[in-house]
Design an enzyme around this catalytic site. Structure first.
Site, PDB file in Angstrom:
ATOM      1  N   LYS A 173       0.360 -10.932  -7.686  1.00 47.87           N
ATOM      2  CA  LYS A 173      -0.945 -10.440  -8.140  1.00 47.87           C
ATOM      3  C   LYS A 173      -1.037  -8.923  -7.931  1.00 47.87           C
ATOM      4  O   LYS A 173      -1.535  -8.201  -8.791  1.00 47.87           O
ATOM      5  CB  LYS A 173      -2.074 -11.167  -7.392  1.00 47.87           C
ATOM      6  CG  LYS A 173      -2.270 -12.593  -7.868  1.00 47.87           C
ATOM      7  CD  LYS A 173      -3.200 -13.426  -6.983  1.00 47.87           C
ATOM      8  CE  LYS A 173      -3.235 -14.877  -7.477  1.00 47.87           C
ATOM      9  NZ  LYS A 173      -4.030 -15.776  -6.623  1.00 47.87           N
ATOM     10  N   ASP A 183     -12.375 -15.188  -9.230  1.00 50.21           N
ATOM     11  CA  ASP A 183     -11.777 -16.525  -9.235  1.00 50.21           C
ATOM     12  C   ASP A 183     -12.715 -17.560  -9.856  1.00 50.21           C
ATOM     13  O   ASP A 183     -12.279 -18.671 -10.176  1.00 50.21           O
ATOM     14  CB  ASP A 183     -11.483 -16.970  -7.797  1.00 50.21           C
ATOM     15  CG  ASP A 183     -10.025 -16.815  -7.419  1.00 50.21           C
ATOM     16  OD1 ASP A 183      -9.156 -16.990  -8.300  1.00 50.21           O
ATOM     17  OD2 ASP A 183      -9.750 -16.534  -6.237  1.00 50.21           O
ATOM     18  N   GLN A 238      -7.311 -15.610  -1.227  1.00 51.03           N
ATOM     19  CA  GLN A 238      -6.271 -16.584  -1.571  1.00 51.03           C
ATOM     20  C   GLN A 238      -6.484 -17.889  -0.798  1.00 51.03           C
ATOM     21  O   GLN A 238      -6.698 -17.878   0.416  1.00 51.03           O
ATOM     22  CB  GLN A 238      -4.883 -15.992  -1.255  1.00 51.03           C
ATOM     23  CG  GLN A 238      -3.714 -16.839  -1.708  1.00 51.03           C
ATOM     24  CD  GLN A 238      -3.593 -16.980  -3.230  1.00 51.03           C
ATOM     25  OE1 GLN A 238      -3.990 -16.100  -3.979  1.00 51.03           O
ATOM     26  NE2 GLN A 238      -3.063 -18.102  -3.667  1.00 51.03           N
TER      27      GLN A 238
HETATM   28  N1  GUN Z   1      -4.599 -20.886  -4.600  1.00 50.94           N
HETATM   29  C1  GUN Z   1      -4.010 -21.537  -5.626  1.00 50.94           C
HETATM   30  N2  GUN Z   1      -4.505 -21.101  -6.812  1.00 50.94           N
HETATM   31  C2  GUN Z   1      -5.418 -20.151  -6.519  1.00 50.94           C
HETATM   32  C3  GUN Z   1      -6.245 -19.321  -7.316  1.00 50.94           C
HETATM   33  O1  GUN Z   1      -6.279 -19.382  -8.554  1.00 50.94           O
HETATM   34  N3  GUN Z   1      -7.036 -18.457  -6.640  1.00 50.94           N
HETATM   35  C4  GUN Z   1      -7.057 -18.398  -5.285  1.00 50.94           C
HETATM   36  N4  GUN Z   1      -7.893 -17.535  -4.703  1.00 50.94           N
HETATM   37  N5  GUN Z   1      -6.303 -19.151  -4.509  1.00 50.94           N
HETATM   38  C5  GUN Z   1      -5.483 -20.018  -5.133  1.00 50.94           C
END
Ligand code: GUN
Length: 297
Positions: free
Chosen positions: A54, A121, A98
């Site tokens: 990311k 998100d 995350q």
């Molecule tokens: N963990 C697995 N997929 C995601 C996601 O799309 N966003 C976040 N913040 N954590 C995750």
């Protein structure tokens, strides 16, 4: 019949190129880069890989990345204080925490602390509620990426039978809402569904997001159906000590029956990051009071 391969990697690359152009325009207008803060608590190996990807993608799109890596034993109060500071920071347009979080932290409280206008998100109850009632808001990245691929394959989805396997807040539930918004007839199946094979057999569109390696078999698939595989499962490989990635769909079998299918890797995975950048850019434009219509990208 051999299914068309849905190239999520190429689709995501094209989306990221469009976002980079728009991000440069944002920088020129706002006098600063669009800013995305990513918070990682602990050392979960998969999360570390995702957060690194990311950060790299954020920089490549011409956005400012603010990475916060906190030790696994970080207290809830300290994490909430960091989120409050990011909410108040004018250089931060989007905030991502995350998941999963270490067990002593309360995920719902943490997500509820993020400013919904920075919740790229789409996990905040305010954004989940907006999706449920059909109001604009942030939509979780993975399901929105799946929808983009489906629209690209099918144009209109109206009237199709869609089966989503999995009911997580991150993928299954928002995916079902999105498909309903496209006028599909939607079934949410999950690990406790009886006669899952029969349920899936009625589907024109299958989205598998249940986290069970190669669960979905060729005999379950209506000939010509579109199959989107969200699963990323690491399983033992051919050689001793080796592993390989597989989805929730038995790719070799299903690709002989389906009309189109996403591979793992190279299908849905790259879309998640591209949509995150999209959501961050939408957040940035909203933050400066410039209504970039989400349809622009
Ligand atoms: N963990 C697995 N997929 C995601 C996601 O799309 N966003 C976040 N913040 N954590 C995750």
């Amino acid at each position: 019949m051999t299914a068309r391969l849905i190239d999520g990697k190429a689709f995501a690359a094209a989306l990221r190129a469009r976002i980079a152009t728009l991000a440069a325009e944002f920088s020129a207008t706002a006098g600063r880069k669009a800013g995305l803060a990513v918070v990682l608590v602990g050392e979960d190996p998969a999360s570390q890989v995702y957060v690194r990807s990311k950060a790299k993608a954020t920089a490549e799109a011409g956005m400012a990345g603010f990475e916060h890596r906190l030790p696994a034993e970080t207290s809830q109060a300290d994490l909430l204080a960091l989120i409050a500071a990011l909410n108040a920071d004018p250089a931060v347009d989007g905030i991502l925490v995350q998941l999963p979080l270490p067990a002593h932290l309360d995920e719902h409280t943490v997500i509820a602390t993020i400013d919904p206008d920075k919740d790229v998100d789409g996990f905040h109850v305010s954004n989940a509620g907006r999706l449920a009632v059909g109001l604009p808001g942030f939509v979780p990245c993975t399901p929105l990426g799946c929808l983009m691929l489906l629209r690209d394959q099918l144009g209109s989805l109206a009237g199709l039978n869609a089966v989503v396997i999995g009911r997580s807040n991150i993928v299954g539930k928002p995916m079902a809402q999105l498909l309903l918004g496209e006028n599909c007839t939607v079934t949410i199946a999950h690990s406790r569904t009886r006669n899952l094979a029969d349920v899936v057999r009625g589907a024109d569109v299958v989205v598998a997001a249940v986290g069970r390696p190669e669960l979905v078999k060729a005999e379950w698939i209506k000939p010509g159906a579109i199959v989107i595989d969200v699963g990323i499962n690491r399983v033992p490989g051919d050689a001793p000590g080796k592993t390989r990635l597989v989805g929730d769909v038995d790719f070799a079998g299903v690709s002989a029956v389906a009309g189109a299918i996403t591979p793992v890797p190279g299908g849905v995975g790259p879309m998640t990051i591209a949509v995150l950048l999209r959501n961050a850019l939408v957040a940035a434009y909203r933050h400066i009071g410039d209504p970039l219509p989400p349809e622009a990208i």
